[in-house]
Design a protein around this motif. Structure first.
Motif, PDB file in Angstrom:
ATOM      1  N   VAL A 251      -8.055  26.156  28.790  1.00 36.76           N
ATOM      2  CA  VAL A 251      -8.481  26.587  27.480  1.00 36.76           C
ATOM      3  C   VAL A 251      -7.700  25.898  26.342  1.00 36.76           C
ATOM      4  CG1 VAL A 251      -8.775  28.332  25.562  1.00 36.76           C
ATOM      5  CG2 VAL A 251      -9.404  28.567  27.938  1.00 36.76           C
ATOM      6  N   ARG A 252      -8.030  24.923  25.658  1.00 40.97           N
ATOM      7  CA  ARG A 252      -7.525  24.115  24.716  1.00 40.97           C
ATOM      8  C   ARG A 252      -6.831  24.778  23.511  1.00 40.97           C
ATOM      9  NH1 ARG A 252      -8.871  21.048  20.494  1.00 40.97           N
ATOM     10  NH2 ARG A 252     -11.017  21.606  20.771  1.00 40.97           N
ATOM     11  N   TRP A 253      -5.664  24.414  23.209  1.00 40.28           N
ATOM     12  CA  TRP A 253      -4.852  25.243  21.997  1.00 40.28           C
ATOM     13  C   TRP A 253      -5.742  24.941  20.705  1.00 40.28           C
ATOM     14  CZ3 TRP A 253      -1.528  28.696  22.492  1.00 40.28           C
ATOM     15  CH2 TRP A 253      -0.622  29.327  21.313  1.00 40.28           C
ATOM     16  N   GLY A 254      -6.037  25.702  20.248  1.00 39.92           N
ATOM     17  CA  GLY A 254      -6.724  25.442  18.853  1.00 39.92           C
ATOM     18  C   GLY A 254      -8.080  25.364  18.708  1.00 39.92           C
ATOM     19  N   SER A 255      -8.672  25.571  20.085  1.00 36.15           N
ATOM     20  CA  SER A 255     -10.070  25.726  20.226  1.00 36.15           C
ATOM     21  C   SER A 255     -10.760  26.647  19.845  1.00 36.15           C
ATOM     22  CB  SER A 255     -10.440  24.888  21.587  1.00 36.15           C
ATOM     23  OG  SER A 255      -9.983  26.161  22.596  1.00 36.15           O
ATOM     24  N   VAL A 256     -12.140  26.754  19.533  1.00 36.79           N
ATOM     25  CA  VAL A 256     -13.074  28.040  19.500  1.00 36.79           C
ATOM     26  C   VAL A 256     -12.704  29.232  20.757  1.00 36.79           C
ATOM     27  CG1 VAL A 256     -15.068  29.188  19.578  1.00 36.79           C
ATOM     28  CG2 VAL A 256     -14.639  26.856  18.291  1.00 36.79           C
ATOM     29  N   GLU A 257     -12.558  28.602  21.691  1.00 41.46           N
ATOM     30  CA  GLU A 257     -12.190  29.605  22.994  1.00 41.46           C
ATOM     31  C   GLU A 257     -10.898  29.899  22.849  1.00 41.46           C
ATOM     32  OE1 GLU A 257     -14.942  26.223  24.424  1.00 41.46           O
ATOM     33  OE2 GLU A 257     -13.306  26.483  23.275  1.00 41.46           O
ATOM     34  N   TRP A 258      -9.886  29.089  22.405  1.00 41.08           N
ATOM     35  CA  TRP A 258      -8.629  29.555  22.244  1.00 41.08           C
ATOM     36  C   TRP A 258      -8.500  30.856  21.191  1.00 41.08           C
ATOM     37  CZ3 TRP A 258      -5.515  29.489  17.532  1.00 41.08           C
ATOM     38  CH2 TRP A 258      -4.080  29.754  17.895  1.00 41.08           C
ATOM     39  N   THR A 259      -9.489  30.737  20.132  1.00 44.59           N
ATOM     40  CA  THR A 259      -9.553  31.721  19.173  1.00 44.59           C
ATOM     41  C   THR A 259      -9.845  32.969  19.647  1.00 44.59           C
ATOM     42  OG1 THR A 259      -9.647  29.995  17.194  1.00 44.59           O
ATOM     43  CG2 THR A 259     -10.475  32.355  16.682  1.00 44.59           C
ATOM     44  N   ASN A 260     -11.037  32.911  20.400  1.00 45.09           N
ATOM     45  CA  ASN A 260     -11.348  33.932  21.033  1.00 45.09           C
ATOM     46  C   ASN A 260     -10.384  34.620  21.831  1.00 45.09           C
ATOM     47  OD1 ASN A 260     -14.138  33.627  19.925  1.00 45.09           O
ATOM     48  ND2 ASN A 260     -14.696  32.329  21.626  1.00 45.09           N
ATOM     49  N   LEU A 261      -9.698  33.939  22.714  1.00 47.13           N
ATOM     50  CA  LEU A 261      -8.684  34.470  23.574  1.00 47.13           C
ATOM     51  C   LEU A 261      -7.821  35.079  22.403  1.00 47.13           C
ATOM     52  CD1 LEU A 261      -7.794  32.047  26.579  1.00 47.13           C
ATOM     53  CD2 LEU A 261      -8.865  34.245  26.716  1.00 47.13           C
ATOM     54  N   GLY A 262      -7.295  34.444  21.468  1.00 48.85           N
ATOM     55  CA  GLY A 262      -6.257  35.280  20.781  1.00 48.85           C
ATOM     56  C   GLY A 262      -6.770  36.472  19.970  1.00 48.85           C
ATOM     57  N   THR A 263      -7.930  36.801  19.612  1.00 48.10           N
ATOM     58  CA  THR A 263      -8.470  37.968  19.385  1.00 48.10           C
ATOM     59  C   THR A 263      -8.448  39.024  20.327  1.00 48.10           C
ATOM     60  OG1 THR A 263      -9.897  36.763  17.684  1.00 48.10           O
ATOM     61  CG2 THR A 263     -10.372  39.194  18.058  1.00 48.10           C
ATOM     62  N   LEU A 264      -8.884  38.497  21.714  1.00 44.33           N
ATOM     63  CA  LEU A 264      -8.768  39.533  22.694  1.00 44.33           C
ATOM     64  C   LEU A 264      -7.398  39.976  22.961  1.00 44.33           C
ATOM     65  CD1 LEU A 264     -10.439  40.534  25.293  1.00 44.33           C
ATOM     66  CD2 LEU A 264      -9.384  38.499  26.448  1.00 44.33           C
ATOM     67  N   TYR A 265      -6.356  39.010  22.850  1.00 42.60           N
ATOM     68  CA  TYR A 265      -4.964  39.347  23.092  1.00 42.60           C
ATOM     69  C   TYR A 265      -4.446  40.433  21.815  1.00 42.60           C
ATOM     70  CZ  TYR A 265       0.242  38.603  23.220  1.00 42.60           C
ATOM     71  OH  TYR A 265       1.409  38.972  23.425  1.00 42.60           O
ATOM     72  N   LEU A 266      -4.982  40.228  20.636  1.00 47.19           N
ATOM     73  CA  LEU A 266      -4.627  41.083  19.525  1.00 47.19           C
ATOM     74  C   LEU A 266      -4.870  42.624  20.064  1.00 47.19           C
ATOM     75  CD1 LEU A 266      -4.927  39.075  16.422  1.00 47.19           C
ATOM     76  CD2 LEU A 266      -2.919  39.659  17.455  1.00 47.19           C
TER      77      LEU A 266
END
Length: 273
Positions: free
Chosen positions: A12-27
């Motif tokens: 998952v590339r840093w800063g990608s849409v998928e990365w943003t989705n992972l960030g929300t999951l993490y929060l």
């Protein structure tokens, strides 16, 4: 003790849409592990535990102590509205548009006969399939929500709940109007739950995030003028419920913001059709 095999998300590339989705999951996972959580998304915590990723770097960027609460407050309100609708319509169809890595389908107590569709771009659904699989009553559809063809997969003979969290602001207004018209043309009755940003959203986005926010509105009730089938029911600031935050400094910060017009920057909306 058997150790759960990790699922490799290192691609998952840093800063990608998928990365943003992972960030929300993490929060949401971080919030679930706090004392007296608001959302308590145990499904998100379980997913994070299964994923092999650089969570330490994610933590440094996402700053959970400050940001997890906004994510939790917004999701909890939409969960409450969703659960109330499913309580009234236990045979409903649910369309979760722009689902990302959200675990709403797993953290809600779904009535037995609900049919749930998680819809997002094919690359996002491909990522979800590393963790989850289709089953009776639950399907993932890989498509842009602005395409019409994916709707052919959904039944039209039941009350329909449409949830679009963190989605519509990333579409141009013309595409928002076309999408909503297409949905209300297809389904007979139901509710639409979504959040909107103020007109400041697109302006700030041009400065800080390369203009990815396309649409903002000062009053989501303008949708009634666009589409006569949509009827406004209620709305709340995404900060509503801040009193439940168990961190005193963050609770006071949110209280201060909620006392200003900035409370209406991100608003949650509930409509029926």
């Amino acid at each position: 003790m058997t150790q759960t095999r990790k699922v490799d998300f290192s691609g998952v590339r840093w800063g990608s849409v998928e990365w943003t989705n992972l960030g929300t999951l993490y929060l949401r996972a971080c919030e679930s592990r706090s004392p007296n959580p608001i959302l308590g998304d145990d499904a998100a915590a379980e997913a994070v535990d299964r994923i092999d990723y650089d969570w330490a770097r994610m933590r440094r960027y996402m700053l959970p102590p400050a940001n997890q609460w906004l994510v939790a407050l917004r999701a909890a309100r939409l969960d409450d509205w969703s659960a109330a609708f499913l309580g009234r319509h236990p045979d409903a169809v649910v369309l979760h548009l722009g689902c990302g890595m959200d675990t709403r389908a797993f953290r809600l107590r779904l009535p037995r006969h609900v049919q749930w569709f998680d819809v997002d771009q094919p690359n996002v659904i491909e990522l979800r399939r590393k963790l989850y699989a289709d089953r009776d009553g639950y399907r993932m559809l890989g498509s842009s929500v602005t395409e019409a063809s994916w709707l052919d997969e959904t039944p039209t003979d039941r009350p329909t709940l449409i949830v679009a969290e963190g989605l519509l602001m990333y579409l141009p207004q013309s595409e928002v109007r076309t999408l909503l018209q297409r949905l209300t043309d297809r389904f007979t009755t139901g509710e639409l739950l979504f959040d909107t940003l103020s007109p400041m959203g697109p302006r700030l986005s041009k400065v800080f995030s390369k203009g990815i926010v396309k649409w903002g509105t000062s009053d989501a009730r303008e949708l009634e003028r666009w589409n006569p089938r949509l009827r406004f029911l209620e709305q709340n600031s995404a900060l509503a419920g801040y009193e439940r935050i168990n961190s005193t400094p963050i609770r006071l910060l949110y209280r201060l913001i909620h006392a200003t017009p900035a409370r209406n920057y991100d608003v949650l909306n509930r409509f029926e059709f």
